[in-house]
Design a protein around this motif. Structure first.
Motif, PDB file in Angstrom:
ATOM      1  N   ILE B  76      47.175  30.134  45.393  1.00 26.36           N
ATOM      2  CA  ILE B  76      45.926  30.160  45.407  1.00 26.36           C
ATOM      3  C   ILE B  76      45.308  31.353  45.980  1.00 26.36           C
ATOM      4  O   ILE B  76      45.585  31.766  47.055  1.00 26.36           O
ATOM      5  N   TYR B  77      44.419  32.090  45.100  1.00 25.25           N
ATOM      6  CA  TYR B  77      44.220  33.316  45.359  1.00 25.25           C
ATOM      7  C   TYR B  77      42.555  33.417  45.346  1.00 25.25           C
ATOM      8  O   TYR B  77      41.942  33.087  44.275  1.00 25.25           O
ATOM      9  N   ILE B  78      41.806  33.853  46.410  1.00 24.19           N
ATOM     10  CA  ILE B  78      40.104  33.561  46.388  1.00 24.19           C
ATOM     11  C   ILE B  78      39.768  34.978  46.563  1.00 24.19           C
ATOM     12  O   ILE B  78      40.058  35.674  47.672  1.00 24.19           O
ATOM     13  N   GLY B  79      38.882  35.512  45.672  1.00 22.78           N
ATOM     14  CA  GLY B  79      38.425  36.761  45.918  1.00 22.78           C
ATOM     15  C   GLY B  79      36.875  36.658  46.211  1.00 22.78           C
ATOM     16  O   GLY B  79      36.193  35.941  45.732  1.00 22.78           O
ATOM     17  N   SER B  80      36.562  37.352  47.277  1.00 24.55           N
ATOM     18  CA  SER B  80      34.899  37.432  47.834  1.00 24.55           C
ATOM     19  C   SER B  80      34.679  38.458  48.679  1.00 24.55           C
ATOM     20  O   SER B  80      35.609  39.122  49.238  1.00 24.55           O
ATOM     21  N   GLU B  81      33.385  38.860  48.706  1.00 21.51           N
ATOM     22  CA  GLU B  81      33.055  39.707  49.513  1.00 21.51           C
ATOM     23  C   GLU B  81      32.414  39.116  50.883  1.00 21.51           C
ATOM     24  O   GLU B  81      31.748  39.609  51.746  1.00 21.51           O
ATOM     25  N   SER B  82      32.453  37.764  50.745  1.00 25.65           N
ATOM     26  CA  SER B  82      31.736  36.725  51.986  1.00 25.65           C
ATOM     27  C   SER B  82      32.827  35.721  52.415  1.00 25.65           C
ATOM     28  O   SER B  82      32.291  34.565  52.318  1.00 25.65           O
ATOM     29  N   HIS B  83      34.054  36.160  52.525  1.00 30.13           N
ATOM     30  CA  HIS B  83      34.745  35.239  52.943  1.00 30.13           C
ATOM     31  C   HIS B  83      34.373  34.954  54.695  1.00 30.13           C
ATOM     32  O   HIS B  83      33.758  35.620  55.175  1.00 30.13           O
ATOM     33  N   ASP B 103      53.524  24.152  50.519  1.00 27.14           N
ATOM     34  CA  ASP B 103      54.344  25.039  49.883  1.00 27.14           C
ATOM     35  C   ASP B 103      53.704  25.982  48.835  1.00 27.14           C
ATOM     36  O   ASP B 103      53.744  25.774  47.718  1.00 27.14           O
ATOM     37  N   PHE B 104      52.622  26.856  49.186  1.00 24.01           N
ATOM     38  CA  PHE B 104      51.851  27.677  48.375  1.00 24.01           C
ATOM     39  C   PHE B 104      51.867  28.838  49.061  1.00 24.01           C
ATOM     40  O   PHE B 104      52.013  29.236  50.153  1.00 24.01           O
ATOM     41  N   HIS B 105      51.459  30.063  47.999  1.00 21.45           N
ATOM     42  CA  HIS B 105      51.183  31.272  48.456  1.00 21.45           C
ATOM     43  C   HIS B 105      49.733  31.634  48.650  1.00 21.45           C
ATOM     44  O   HIS B 105      49.108  31.087  47.356  1.00 21.45           O
ATOM     45  N   THR B 106      49.193  32.134  49.341  1.00 25.88           N
ATOM     46  CA  THR B 106      47.849  32.257  49.283  1.00 25.88           C
ATOM     47  C   THR B 106      47.443  33.769  49.741  1.00 25.88           C
ATOM     48  O   THR B 106      47.875  34.308  50.894  1.00 25.88           O
ATOM     49  N   ALA B 107      46.155  34.222  49.330  1.00 23.28           N
ATOM     50  CA  ALA B 107      45.802  35.563  49.808  1.00 23.28           C
ATOM     51  C   ALA B 107      44.257  35.580  49.793  1.00 23.28           C
ATOM     52  O   ALA B 107      43.826  35.168  48.483  1.00 23.28           O
ATOM     53  N   ASP B 108      43.573  36.052  50.698  1.00 24.14           N
ATOM     54  CA  ASP B 108      41.965  36.230  50.533  1.00 24.14           C
ATOM     55  C   ASP B 108      41.981  37.699  49.958  1.00 24.14           C
ATOM     56  O   ASP B 108      42.342  38.509  50.641  1.00 24.14           O
ATOM     57  N   LEU B 109      41.271  37.719  48.491  1.00 23.99           N
ATOM     58  CA  LEU B 109      41.235  39.071  48.368  1.00 23.99           C
ATOM     59  C   LEU B 109      39.952  39.779  48.412  1.00 23.99           C
ATOM     60  O   LEU B 109      38.779  39.109  48.538  1.00 23.99           O
ATOM     61  N   GLU B 110      39.911  41.026  48.475  1.00 23.62           N
ATOM     62  CA  GLU B 110      38.635  41.779  48.480  1.00 23.62           C
ATOM     63  C   GLU B 110      38.822  43.232  47.681  1.00 23.62           C
ATOM     64  O   GLU B 110      39.672  43.939  47.757  1.00 23.62           O
ATOM     65  N   PHE B 111      37.793  43.283  46.874  1.00 19.51           N
ATOM     66  CA  PHE B 111      37.683  44.654  46.203  1.00 19.51           C
ATOM     67  C   PHE B 111      36.214  44.363  45.485  1.00 19.51           C
ATOM     68  O   PHE B 111      35.862  44.469  44.140  1.00 19.51           O
ATOM     69  N   ALA B 112      35.331  44.473  46.379  1.00 21.06           N
ATOM     70  CA  ALA B 112      33.658  44.111  46.118  1.00 21.06           C
ATOM     71  C   ALA B 112      33.799  42.965  45.013  1.00 21.06           C
ATOM     72  O   ALA B 112      34.315  42.263  45.064  1.00 21.06           O
ATOM     73  N   CYS B 113      33.028  43.467  43.664  1.00 27.89           N
ATOM     74  CA  CYS B 113      32.762  42.313  42.716  1.00 27.89           C
ATOM     75  C   CYS B 113      34.015  41.937  41.935  1.00 27.89           C
ATOM     76  O   CYS B 113      33.896  41.240  40.836  1.00 27.89           O
ATOM     77  N   LYS B 114      35.136  42.775  42.152  1.00 28.12           N
ATOM     78  CA  LYS B 114      36.258  42.314  41.271  1.00 28.12           C
ATOM     79  C   LYS B 114      37.226  41.585  42.063  1.00 28.12           C
ATOM     80  O   LYS B 114      38.444  41.422  41.383  1.00 28.12           O
ATOM     81  N   ALA B 115      36.931  41.312  43.128  1.00 20.17           N
ATOM     82  CA  ALA B 115      38.029  40.358  43.717  1.00 20.17           C
ATOM     83  C   ALA B 115      38.444  39.227  43.179  1.00 20.17           C
ATOM     84  O   ALA B 115      39.552  38.777  43.198  1.00 20.17           O
ATOM     85  N   GLY B 116      37.555  38.510  42.390  1.00 20.52           N
ATOM     86  CA  GLY B 116      37.782  37.210  41.792  1.00 20.52           C
ATOM     87  C   GLY B 116      38.805  37.530  40.526  1.00 20.52           C
ATOM     88  O   GLY B 116      39.700  36.886  40.448  1.00 20.52           O
ATOM     89  N   SER B 117      38.583  38.659  39.828  1.00 19.81           N
ATOM     90  CA  SER B 117      39.485  38.700  38.586  1.00 19.81           C
ATOM     91  C   SER B 117      40.786  39.251  39.147  1.00 19.81           C
ATOM     92  O   SER B 117      41.790  39.166  38.468  1.00 19.81           O
ATOM     93  N   GLN B 118      40.769  39.828  40.257  1.00 15.14           N
ATOM     94  CA  GLN B 118      41.956  40.122  40.761  1.00 15.14           C
ATOM     95  C   GLN B 118      42.850  39.193  41.033  1.00 15.14           C
ATOM     96  O   GLN B 118      44.125  38.971  40.891  1.00 15.14           O
ATOM     97  N   GLY B 119      42.418  38.085  41.748  1.00 16.61           N
ATOM     98  CA  GLY B 119      43.013  36.618  41.936  1.00 16.61           C
ATOM     99  C   GLY B 119      43.619  36.105  40.787  1.00 16.61           C
ATOM    100  O   GLY B 119      44.669  35.551  40.485  1.00 16.61           O
ATOM    101  N   MET B 120      42.683  36.104  39.938  1.00 18.93           N
ATOM    102  CA  MET B 120      43.116  35.622  38.405  1.00 18.93           C
ATOM    103  C   MET B 120      44.353  36.406  37.895  1.00 18.93           C
ATOM    104  O   MET B 120      45.247  35.767  37.161  1.00 18.93           O
TER     105      MET B 120
END
Lengths: 385, 347, 129
Positions: B76-83, B103-120
């Protein structure tokens, strides 16, 4: 088991916001007055009712502190905590200790120092009497729990805000005749309904106040009572019952099951029914609780508490005078002290010492003290000897 | 085949109108309404943040892909500028809330407004490679915009979650491309509450250069042209930019409009293009192609080419659609209420 | 310590994990070790429904410190479909328009936090359905 009597009582001059007095000042003052009133030269044991000295003042272990300051150490002293029913529960433990023969002279005191914190901290401390993780955590306050009972009572029985207010108006009227009462002023139904909302549908004048105060009684075996006191009062029944802690876990949201259970036991112990009670002090922390309690203690049918109260049946000259002291609403509600003070009011009434609020010919009175939103109830029946 | 098997979006109930913000600062609302094509924006309640929005969006995605056992979701990857935390993953809270097993991998992603598509992109890649059966990519934000700044008219809250898998795919990923350069058009330094931006520099050299380049390359890789698509979703910092980008690329308004939720939603930052995609999936028919290109300041774009399948229609009504959520009895705030909700009043 | 106290309840607060008594079927939230109705100590793990009805409610106008800046806010006792009751804040509503019997849906929200520097507490609230 031995029969037990109350042979002396003591309170502060007047309850309220007692800025100059600390928790120990309040308690020792009331306790010394009870000791003097009873004319005893020692006590064997002490129970201290106190709900939340920790959250209100930062002090725990008050049983020892107060035995020390009262000058009675090394006698055993125990703090009793069951939220607002701490006083009633302490009285029962004191009664048990004397009844069992373990001690002859037991002091039961109650105290709460509530004004050393601001309103929001007091709200938090009182909310700790709910099921903290599953009620208070989710934002509900203590008035909020009773407000939810009130809303449901209105929904099920058609109880009106005016009927709730009637309890407050009556208790304020009684309080004008009680020199100890925090609020000695008359109010009207309109004043209550126009006062600020605390938790809908409860207004501030539906709620008992934040109060500093203490109360103490001395218990001894009934057969020795007249050595100390020409007019002792007998504890004819002492009963405590519990119920689900969280309001949402109760079978009914409008019935105080612990009050019903404790009253049933107490009536049986005293061998009387609700019709034979001359007056009652009931735990009116909120107007809705008095409405429910006159039902659950058997003074009227379930659902009729509002109508019953509005009709004047619980007024001083009514069928069953309720909260002649002014109740928690007008006399004040220093949480730990309340249950003990209720017994003092009935003691005074039974001795004919209640002044202008005297119920004529009172021979038997009931006290109902409640903790949380009904998780604990203590019922005592007192009788003239 | 691999691609999206479930999707969900979440938008707070609260809104503030452009007029109300303009009134506060003595600005002309028309310049924002016409110039930026914005009418109102969503505002998170005081009890909402990237985590709660992600949970709701993910739950809706699972409501659609109701046959999926959350225990089989490998990432599960969550992209956000406001974690909500500077240090502490959002993903673990969301994973627990939706019932994933440890049993999962996760990361909070940040890349301004494209953090969500990075997670996808990450989630799809892991599923496509066969390493995992299912993976979540989520974009969500409770965007910050400083008082009286132009960003305050657009910075809003919402998110969308996409569950990727290899069976019962509703939108197959046909092609992807990522494009990035070091272009400082918008940033937020550590400990700063509000982002800073380069004004008009955020346009041509930043948004348009990256988004258009990425769009052209991903279409070229897929061997497609604008007319091959039923829909196009471009990052929506305001109403105007995506429309202009579409026009430059040769897309028609009708291809962009279904996912063009920004006029009544605002810019949900990492949630923006994912929410546009979600709104498009809400109404698309089988066998249609969707181009999605995100843009994140700093700067870069992720491009996806999707093709919907016959599995899609059955899932559309199984969870609330984004436009239905937007239309569902919003609660309008005064600027004062908004300021209190957003922590703009210091106490 | 606040952290452990909050952490250990996450299954209940995040997912409404509850227990059903194997003896009499009574639903407990949170779960218990012994049934107060039949005395059984055997329970089945269940999850409460996210749909329910308001049994009663109030509007809190004098809040505890954690909710000082959220007043007025509504709190309700909700009976969930298939059993189990919760006390929860009612979010996203006009508190004046709530009614007993109204349908609500459980949502995941931030409930409060341990000051400005401590952890955030997440859990359940309800919203009008």
């Amino acid at each position: 088991m031995r029969e037990v009597a109350i042979i002396g009582v003591g309170m502060n001059d007047r309850w309220g916001e007692l800025w100059e007095k600390s928790l120990r000042d309040l308690y020792v003052e009331a306790a010394l007055r009870a000791i003097d009133d009873a004319g005893v030269d020692h006590i064997d044991s002490m129970y201290v009712a106190c709900m939340s000295s920790g959250l209100f003042t930062g002090q725990e272990h008050v049983s020892s502190l107060l035995a020390d300051y009262l000058g009675v150490a090394p006698i055993p002293a125990v703090r009793v905590e069951s939220a607002c029913a701490s006083g009633g529960n302490a009285l029962r433990l004191g009664w048990l200790e004397v009844a069992s023969g373990a001690s002859d002279l037991v002091l039961v005191g109650g105290v709460e120092k509530m004004t050393d914190v601001d309103g929001s901290q007091a709200t938090l401390a009182l909310a700790a009497a709910s099921d903290f993780e599953w009620e208070a955590f989710n934002g509900v306050t203590f008035p909020g729990l009773y407000a939810m009972m009130a809303r449901r009572h209105m929904h099920e029985f058609g109880t009106t805000p005016e009927q709730l207010a009637a309890a407050s108006v009556k208790n304020h009227h009684n309080g004008t005749m009680n020199p100890v009462a925090q609020f000695q002023m008359e109010i009207t139904v309109e004043t209550v309904l126009n006062s600020v909302l605390v938790a809908d549908p409860l207004h501030i004048l539906d709620c008992s106040p934040v109060t500093d105060g203490a109360a103490a009684v001395i218990l001894c075996p009934a057969d020795q009572a007249k050595k100390f006191n020409s007019q002792p009062v007998k504890i004819a029944a002492s009963a405590v019952a519990t119920d689900a802690m969280a309001l949402h876990s109760r079978e009914s949201l409008v019935t105080i099951g612990s009050a019903k259970a404790a009253a049933e036991k107490a009536y049986k112990q005293a061998g009387v029914g609700p019709g034979e009670i001359d007056l009652a002090e009931v735990h009116d922390c909120f107007t809705i609780s008095e409405i429910c309690l006159v039902e659950d203690l058997g003074f009227t049918e379930k659902g009729k508490g509002g109508e019953f109260t509005e009709s004047g049946a619980t007024a001083l000259d009514g069928r069953i005078p309720v909260n002649t002291s002014g109740g928690l609403k007008s006399k004040g509600h220093p949480v730990g002290a309340t249950g003990v003070a209720q017994a003092i009011e009935v003691y005074k009434q039974l001795r004919g010492e209640a002044g202008k609020r005297q119920v004529k010919g009172a021979k038997r009175g009931l006290c109902h003290n409640m903790g949380g939103s009904g998780g604990t109830s203590a019922v005592h029946i007192l009788e003239v000897m | 085949m691999s691609g999206i098997v479930g999707w969900g979006s979440s938008v707070p109930k609260y809104r503030i109108k452009v007029e109300e913000i303009a009134r506060q600062w003595g600005e002309d609302p028309e310049s924002f309404k016409k110039g930026l094509m914005l009418r109102e924006k969503s505002v998170p309640g005081p009890d909402q943040d990237t985590i709660t929005i992600s949970v709701e969006a993910a739950r809706y995605a699972l409501q659609r892909a109701s046959y999926v056992d959350p225990g089989e979701i490998g990432a599960i990857y969550i992209g956000s500028e406001s974690h909500p935390y500077a240090v502490k993953p959002s993903g673990v809270t969301v994973a627990e809330a939706i019932g994933m097993q440890p049993d999962f991998h996760t990361a909070d992603l940040e890349f301004a407004c494209k953090a969500g598509s990075q997670g996808m992109f990450l989630a799809w890649s892991l599923v496509d490679s066969g390493r995992m059966k299912y993976a979540f990519g989520i974009g969500a934000d409770t965007s910050q915009g400083a008082p009286a700044n132009a960003l305050e008219y657009s910075a809003s809250a919402g998110g969308a979650a996409f569950l990727f898998g290899r069976e019962k795919v509703v939108a197959e990923v046909i092609e992807t491309h990522s494009y990035a350069t070091d272009t400082p058009d918008f940033w937020r330094r550590e400990h700063e509450f509000y982002p800073q931006h380069g004004g008009r520099f955020t346009g041509e050299p930043a948004y348009f250069h990256h988004l258009l380049s990425c769009a052209r390359i991903v279409m070229e890789k897929a061997g497609m042209k604008p007319s091959d698509f039923a829909y196009a979703v471009f990052h929506m910092p305001n109403g105007k930019f995506p429309m202009r980008a579409g026009k430059i690329l040769g897309f028609k308004k009708e291809q962009i409009e279904p996912g063009w939720v920004v006029p009544i939603l605002g810019n949900t930052y990492s949630g923006a293009s994912p929410m546009g995609l979600a709104a498009t999936l809400d109404i698309a028919k089988p066998g249609e192609r969707i181009l999605m290109v995100s843009f994140g300041s700093g700067a870069g774009s992720d491009g996806f080419v999707f093709e919907t399948t016959s599995e899609l229609p059955a899932l559309q009504d199984k969870a609330p659609k984004l436009r239905a959520q937007l239309a569902d009895d919003p609660i309008y705030l005064t600027y004062g209420q908004y300021a209190a909700f957003r922590g703009k009043i210091r106490v | 310590m606040t952290v452990a106290r909050i952490w250990r309840e996450r299954g209940r607060r995040y997912r409404l994990e509850a227990a059903r008594c194997k003896g009499c079927g009574k639903v407990f939230f949170p779960g218990r070790l012994v049934c107060d109705k039949c005395g059984s100590r055997e329970f089945e793990e269940i999850r409460l429904s996210d749909k329910g009805k308001i049994l009663t409610y109030t509007v809190i106008r004098v809040p505890p410190p954690a909710h000082t800046y959220e007043t007025p806010y509504a709190v309700a006792i909700v009976e969930l479909e298939g059993g189990g009751r919760i006390t929860a804040m009612v979010a996203d509503c006009d508190p004046e328009k709530l009614e007993i019997g109204q349908n609500v849906r459980v949502v995941f929200r931030k409930i409060s936090q341990d000051g400005e520097k401590g952890i955030k507490f997440y859990g359940y609230k309800v919203v009008p359905a």
